[in-house]
Design a protein around this motif. Structure first.
Motif, short mmCIF file in Angstrom:
data_model
loop_
_atom_site.label_atom_id
_atom_site.label_comp_id
_atom_site.label_asym_id
_atom_site.label_seq_id
_atom_site.Cartn_x
_atom_site.Cartn_y
_atom_site.Cartn_z
N TRP A 15 0.83 -1.20 0.00
CA TRP A 15 0.00 0.00 0.00
C TRP A 15 0.86 1.25 0.00
CZ3 TRP A 15 -3.49 1.70 4.70
CH2 TRP A 15 -4.28 2.77 4.32
N HIS A 16 1.89 1.29 0.84
CA HIS A 16 2.77 2.45 0.91
C HIS A 16 3.47 2.68 -0.43
CE1 HIS A 16 3.15 1.91 5.56
NE2 HIS A 16 1.96 2.30 5.18
N PHE A 17 3.93 1.61 -1.05
CA PHE A 17 4.62 1.73 -2.34
C PHE A 17 3.67 2.26 -3.42
CE2 PHE A 17 5.56 -0.49 -6.42
CZ PHE A 17 6.62 0.31 -6.81
N VAL A 18 2.46 1.74 -3.49
CA VAL A 18 1.50 2.16 -4.51
C VAL A 18 1.14 3.63 -4.34
CG1 VAL A 18 -0.90 1.90 -5.28
CG2 VAL A 18 0.54 -0.12 -4.98
N MET A 42 11.05 3.90 4.85
CA MET A 42 11.51 2.65 5.47
C MET A 42 10.67 1.46 5.01
SD MET A 42 12.31 3.93 9.37
CE MET A 42 12.54 2.23 9.93
N SER A 43 9.36 1.67 4.86
CA SER A 43 8.48 0.60 4.43
C SER A 43 8.82 0.16 3.01
CB SER A 43 7.02 1.07 4.50
OG SER A 43 6.13 0.05 4.14
N ILE A 44 9.06 1.14 2.13
CA ILE A 44 9.41 0.81 0.74
C ILE A 44 10.80 0.17 0.68
CG2 ILE A 44 9.90 1.80 -1.53
CD1 ILE A 44 7.72 3.86 -0.98
N ALA A 45 11.73 0.64 1.51
CA ALA A 45 13.07 0.05 1.55
C ALA A 45 13.01 -1.41 1.97
CB ALA A 45 13.96 0.84 2.51
N GLU A 46 12.14 -1.74 2.92
CA GLU A 46 11.99 -3.13 3.35
C GLU A 46 11.39 -3.97 2.23
OE1 GLU A 46 11.99 -6.58 5.73
OE2 GLU A 46 13.14 -4.71 5.70
N LEU A 55 13.08 -0.40 -6.52
CA LEU A 55 11.78 -0.14 -7.14
C LEU A 55 11.63 1.29 -7.62
CD1 LEU A 55 9.46 -2.04 -4.63
CD2 LEU A 55 10.44 -2.88 -6.79
N CYS A 56 12.30 2.21 -6.96
CA CYS A 56 12.16 3.61 -7.37
C CYS A 56 13.43 4.38 -7.04
CB CYS A 56 10.95 4.27 -6.69
SG CYS A 56 10.93 4.11 -4.90
N ILE A 57 13.65 5.42 -7.82
CA ILE A 57 14.79 6.30 -7.61
C ILE A 57 14.26 7.61 -7.06
CG2 ILE A 57 16.70 7.50 -8.73
CD1 ILE A 57 16.58 5.31 -10.91
N LYS A 58 14.82 8.07 -5.97
CA LYS A 58 14.34 9.27 -5.29
C LYS A 58 15.24 10.45 -5.63
CE LYS A 58 13.17 6.11 -1.53
NZ LYS A 58 13.96 5.01 -2.11
N ARG A 59 14.66 11.45 -6.26
CA ARG A 59 15.39 12.68 -6.58
C ARG A 59 14.62 13.86 -5.98
NH1 ARG A 59 15.52 10.10 -11.80
NH2 ARG A 59 17.62 9.40 -12.36
N LYS A 60 15.30 14.72 -5.27
CA LYS A 60 14.63 15.83 -4.58
C LYS A 60 13.87 16.73 -5.55
CE LYS A 60 17.56 16.19 -0.47
NZ LYS A 60 18.43 17.08 0.33
N SER A 61 14.45 17.00 -6.70
CA SER A 61 13.82 17.94 -7.63
C SER A 61 12.74 17.30 -8.49
CB SER A 61 14.88 18.57 -8.54
OG SER A 61 15.55 17.56 -9.29
N LYS A 62 12.83 15.96 -8.68
CA LYS A 62 11.90 15.29 -9.59
C LYS A 62 11.01 14.27 -8.90
CE LYS A 62 14.88 15.82 -13.64
NZ LYS A 62 15.58 15.12 -14.75
#
Length: 314
Positions: A15-18, A42-46, A55-62
């Motif tokens: 749910w958190h990931f979606v 943390m939930s998605i990291a687990e 599963l995803c790349i986190k970028r501050k601007s995008k």
């Protein structure tokens, strides 16, 4: 299935990931889920650790960008959540037990009339569903339906994609908006021929704009379009200053009476021919997608709400 060796993936992680994937940022997902962004992360990291892939790349601007694995997991995760909702709905059997996120769309100018009563009615019947909404125009909302970013949308039932299913809710009649000082402001109703020579302040947003032009063409009149706008407020303001008249399909609640806003709203006289002038407001969702319990409840509540108590202004 060997349950002992089954991965320890939880529905909460899914749910958190979606929600994060749908909203595009951890902060917005946290806002919708009423959690801290660090808890979502943390939930998605687990979940990534269990799956063994990023599963995803986190970028501050995008914000968040899904990887190829993330996109595949996202599609399956949505199906899993929908199936879980259906199982819960079958076992519980009533709307108060439906829960989870729901994102709906609304044609821009219908929002002030439809969204507030729907949110109130839906919250009373489905208090555990977290509803978010987006406003947009016809093509944009249909694209969002088909790419899965919204679950359902309020639209006019015109020029609907074959890939979209609709349920009619109510009808809207056309009106003429005049300057308050116009010679016809005392008339009970007005025909297009009565204003054929008037400059038209054109509400330029399909499918309503398309329908307005069809009405002129069917009446054998060529409109003199002076200004175009996709904003009802701008159209109203231009009419109020005497720049022209407008044809509209709605009567939204205003911050002041029409008289104080220096405009007059008059019903459009029905032609003698069988020209269809009404527009139908509908609720739409993807034809290829089976509605989850939340979206089905939204459709049911909307149908009940507007069939029993249609808005006094549309």
């Amino acid at each position: 299935m060997n349950l002992e060796s089954h991965p320890a993936i939880t529905l909460r992680q899914i749910w958190h990931f979606v929600v994060a994937a749908e909203t595009g940022t951890m902060s917005e997902a946290a806002r919708r889920l009423h959690m801290a962004p660090s808890a979502i992360s943390m939930s998605i990291a687990e979940l990534e650790r269990i799956i063994g892939a990023e599963l995803c790349i986190k970028r501050k601007s995008k914000g968040l960008t899904l990887t190829s694995t993330g996109r595949a997991v996202f599609l399956q995760a949505r199906e899993l959540l929908d199936l879980a909702d259906e199982i819960a709905s079958l076992s519980k059997g009533d709307r108060p037990n439906v829960r989870g996120p729901l994102t709906v769309g609304c044609y821009m100018t219908l929002g002030p009339t439809i969204i507030p009563p729907m949110l109130s009615d839906f919250a009373a019947q489905c208090p555990h569903v977290d509803v978010d909404f987006v406003e947009g125009y016809h093509e944009d909302l249909q694209e969002r339906l088909l790419d899965g970013s919204i679950d359902a949308a309020f639209l006019y039932d015109m020029n609907i994609s074959p890939a979209v299913r609709t349920a009619p809710l109510l009808t809207a009649d056309p009106y003429i908006l005049l300057p308050a000082s116009h010679p016809l402001q005392a008339a009970a109703e007005i025909s297009l021929k009565d204003i054929a020579a008037e400059p038209l302040i054109f509400f330029d947003a399909p499918p309503i704009s398309t329908r307005i032009l069809e009405m002129y063409r069917e009446s054998d009149i060529t409109p003199h379009v002076l200004h175009r706008s996709r904003s009802y407020a701008t159209v109203r303001s231009l009419v109020a200053t005497g720049r022209g008249v407008a044809v509209l399909f709605q009567r939204p609640r205003l911050e002041a009476p029409y008289e104080e806003l220096r405009v007059a709203l008059k019903p459009l006289a029905q032609p003698r021919s069988a020209i269809r002038q009404q527009a139908t407001v509908c609720l739409a969702w993807p034809r290829s997608t089976r509605l989850n319990a939340r979206a089905q409840a939204w459709v049911d509540v909307a149908t009940e709400r507007f069939s029993a108590n249609p808005p006094d202004v549309v």
